[in-house]
Motif scaffolding. Sequence first.
Motif, PDB file in Angstrom:
ATOM      1  N   PRO A  75      21.695  -2.438  -9.000  1.00 23.04           N
ATOM      2  CA  PRO A  75      20.483  -3.189  -8.424  1.00 23.04           C
ATOM      3  C   PRO A  75      19.225  -2.673  -9.040  1.00 23.04           C
ATOM      4  CG  PRO A  75      21.904  -2.497  -6.787  1.00 23.04           C
ATOM      5  CD  PRO A  75      22.488  -1.993  -7.903  1.00 23.04           C
ATOM      6  N   ALA A  76      19.091  -1.557  -9.556  1.00 21.13           N
ATOM      7  CA  ALA A  76      17.738  -1.034 -10.016  1.00 21.13           C
ATOM      8  C   ALA A  76      17.733  -1.662 -11.418  1.00 21.13           C
ATOM      9  CB  ALA A  76      17.767   0.357 -10.218  1.00 21.13           C
ATOM     10  N   GLU A  77      18.739  -1.804 -12.188  1.00 23.82           N
ATOM     11  CA  GLU A  77      18.849  -2.573 -13.550  1.00 23.82           C
ATOM     12  C   GLU A  77      18.431  -3.928 -13.636  1.00 23.82           C
ATOM     13  OE1 GLU A  77      22.144  -0.788 -16.326  1.00 23.82           O
ATOM     14  OE2 GLU A  77      22.789  -1.041 -14.410  1.00 23.82           O
ATOM     15  N   LEU A  78      18.957  -4.567 -12.349  1.00 26.43           N
ATOM     16  CA  LEU A  78      18.851  -6.113 -12.131  1.00 26.43           C
ATOM     17  C   LEU A  78      17.184  -6.327 -11.902  1.00 26.43           C
ATOM     18  CD1 LEU A  78      21.768  -6.240 -12.204  1.00 26.43           C
ATOM     19  CD2 LEU A  78      21.551  -8.112 -10.444  1.00 26.43           C
ATOM     20  N   ASP A  79      16.568  -5.412 -10.849  1.00 30.03           N
ATOM     21  CA  ASP A  79      15.319  -5.474 -10.712  1.00 30.03           C
ATOM     22  C   ASP A  79      14.243  -5.377 -12.072  1.00 30.03           C
ATOM     23  OD1 ASP A  79      15.780  -5.938  -7.971  1.00 30.03           O
ATOM     24  OD2 ASP A  79      15.335  -3.846  -7.676  1.00 30.03           O
ATOM     25  N   LEU A 186      27.679   2.172 -35.730  1.00 30.36           N
ATOM     26  CA  LEU A 186      28.611   2.542 -36.633  1.00 30.36           C
ATOM     27  C   LEU A 186      27.973   3.845 -37.313  1.00 30.36           C
ATOM     28  CD1 LEU A 186      29.724  -0.922 -38.254  1.00 30.36           C
ATOM     29  CD2 LEU A 186      30.996   0.484 -36.819  1.00 30.36           C
ATOM     30  N   ASP A 187      26.655   4.024 -37.535  1.00 29.22           N
ATOM     31  CA  ASP A 187      25.994   4.958 -38.162  1.00 29.22           C
ATOM     32  C   ASP A 187      25.852   6.152 -37.275  1.00 29.22           C
ATOM     33  OD1 ASP A 187      26.410   4.052 -40.682  1.00 29.22           O
ATOM     34  OD2 ASP A 187      24.523   2.929 -40.358  1.00 29.22           O
ATOM     35  N   GLY A 188      25.924   6.110 -35.790  1.00 29.11           N
ATOM     36  CA  GLY A 188      25.844   7.038 -35.033  1.00 29.11           C
ATOM     37  C   GLY A 188      24.984   6.459 -33.903  1.00 29.11           C
ATOM     38  N   PRO A 189      24.415   7.686 -32.905  1.00 31.85           N
ATOM     39  CA  PRO A 189      23.751   7.140 -31.557  1.00 31.85           C
ATOM     40  C   PRO A 189      22.496   6.818 -32.152  1.00 31.85           C
ATOM     41  CG  PRO A 189      24.422   9.507 -31.590  1.00 31.85           C
ATOM     42  CD  PRO A 189      24.930   8.789 -33.051  1.00 31.85           C
ATOM     43  N   SER A 190      21.931   5.915 -31.043  1.00 30.70           N
ATOM     44  CA  SER A 190      20.730   4.776 -31.293  1.00 30.70           C
ATOM     45  C   SER A 190      19.918   4.859 -29.847  1.00 30.70           C
ATOM     46  CB  SER A 190      21.081   3.280 -31.632  1.00 30.70           C
ATOM     47  OG  SER A 190      19.907   2.663 -31.570  1.00 30.70           O
ATOM     48  N   PRO A 191      18.628   4.833 -29.867  1.00 30.57           N
ATOM     49  CA  PRO A 191      17.836   5.059 -28.841  1.00 30.57           C
ATOM     50  C   PRO A 191      17.705   3.806 -28.110  1.00 30.57           C
ATOM     51  CG  PRO A 191      16.495   5.182 -30.662  1.00 30.57           C
ATOM     52  CD  PRO A 191      17.728   5.352 -31.336  1.00 30.57           C
ATOM     53  N   TYR A 192      17.595   3.732 -26.901  1.00 31.69           N
ATOM     54  CA  TYR A 192      17.176   2.487 -25.964  1.00 31.69           C
ATOM     55  C   TYR A 192      16.365   2.883 -24.675  1.00 31.69           C
ATOM     56  CZ  TYR A 192      20.831   4.149 -22.209  1.00 31.69           C
ATOM     57  OH  TYR A 192      21.352   4.705 -21.488  1.00 31.69           O
ATOM     58  N   GLY A 197      12.388   2.708 -17.880  1.00 26.09           N
ATOM     59  CA  GLY A 197      11.410   2.874 -18.761  1.00 26.09           C
ATOM     60  C   GLY A 197      11.622   4.363 -19.652  1.00 26.09           C
ATOM     61  N   THR A 198      12.744   5.100 -19.438  1.00 28.45           N
ATOM     62  CA  THR A 198      13.080   6.349 -20.044  1.00 28.45           C
ATOM     63  C   THR A 198      13.626   5.905 -21.399  1.00 28.45           C
ATOM     64  OG1 THR A 198      12.816   7.558 -17.992  1.00 28.45           O
ATOM     65  CG2 THR A 198      13.659   8.486 -20.007  1.00 28.45           C
ATOM     66  N   GLU A 199      13.275   6.492 -22.345  1.00 26.78           N
ATOM     67  CA  GLU A 199      14.138   6.342 -23.722  1.00 26.78           C
ATOM     68  C   GLU A 199      15.189   7.334 -23.584  1.00 26.78           C
ATOM     69  OE1 GLU A 199      12.551   5.969 -27.861  1.00 26.78           O
ATOM     70  OE2 GLU A 199      13.219   8.190 -27.851  1.00 26.78           O
TER      71      GLU A 199
END
Length: 247
Positions: A75-79, A186-192, A197-199
């Motif tokens: 639910p938090a993601e949907l909000d 494919l080249d490894g981890p990526s930030p999101y 709102g936290t990276e």
Amino acid sequence: MTDREFDSAPATASSAAFVDVPGVRNLRDAAGTGGAGRLRPGRLYRSGSLHGLTPEGAQRLKAVGLRTVIDLRSPAELDTFPDLRHGLDHDLLHLPTFPVDRESVDTPWPDDQAGLYLYLPEFAGPSIAATIRRLITPGALPALVHCAVGKDRTGITIAVIQHLLGATDAEITADFLLSNTGLGLLDGPSPYIDEAGTERISRPVTATLLHSALTWIRDTHGSITAYVHAAGVTEAEVAALRVALGD
């Protein structure tokens, strides 16, 4: 199937399964290009969330005849990141994979990716069962199943459905690993950015992770079919799923 066999599984899935929909990450046909058992192309899709869907992307989804979207997020993601429609008239179901109240379960929230893939199958059963029931509802197809980026919660849900449609572990693994292509991992981890709102860091999926989840299911329930039965899915519903999605 051993970890080594999973890691060397032939890549029967293909990047040709991807569907270019602006604003939606990792969207592809769960049937691949014919390498997922009897799952028929054009019936079931998988992706990341639709919160960035553009008007052009909505027109492309309309062109595939989309009738149902199943959202596995919390639910938090949907909000924070609600799906966009831009005039699309599909049905939207919210079927969260994880317990909404994590404090209500005894199993602690995992602190790493390996732990996540043991936590996922333990709690995904009710969501997968509800997904199956929706997919066999008249008029529900084509359908799209998604979570945030379409690799973990969506990955396990689709893997179970592919198995019920007769896909081998190698075929399921090949499709599962395509998320690394779809998400640029494919080249490894990526930030999101998460729903708060936290990276954070998005990590590639591996065959070993999928193997651990499927092994937990088989060790705990005896088989993947028995797993969905334990979640309340009847044999008649499994048969109906094969008719609805099969060739």
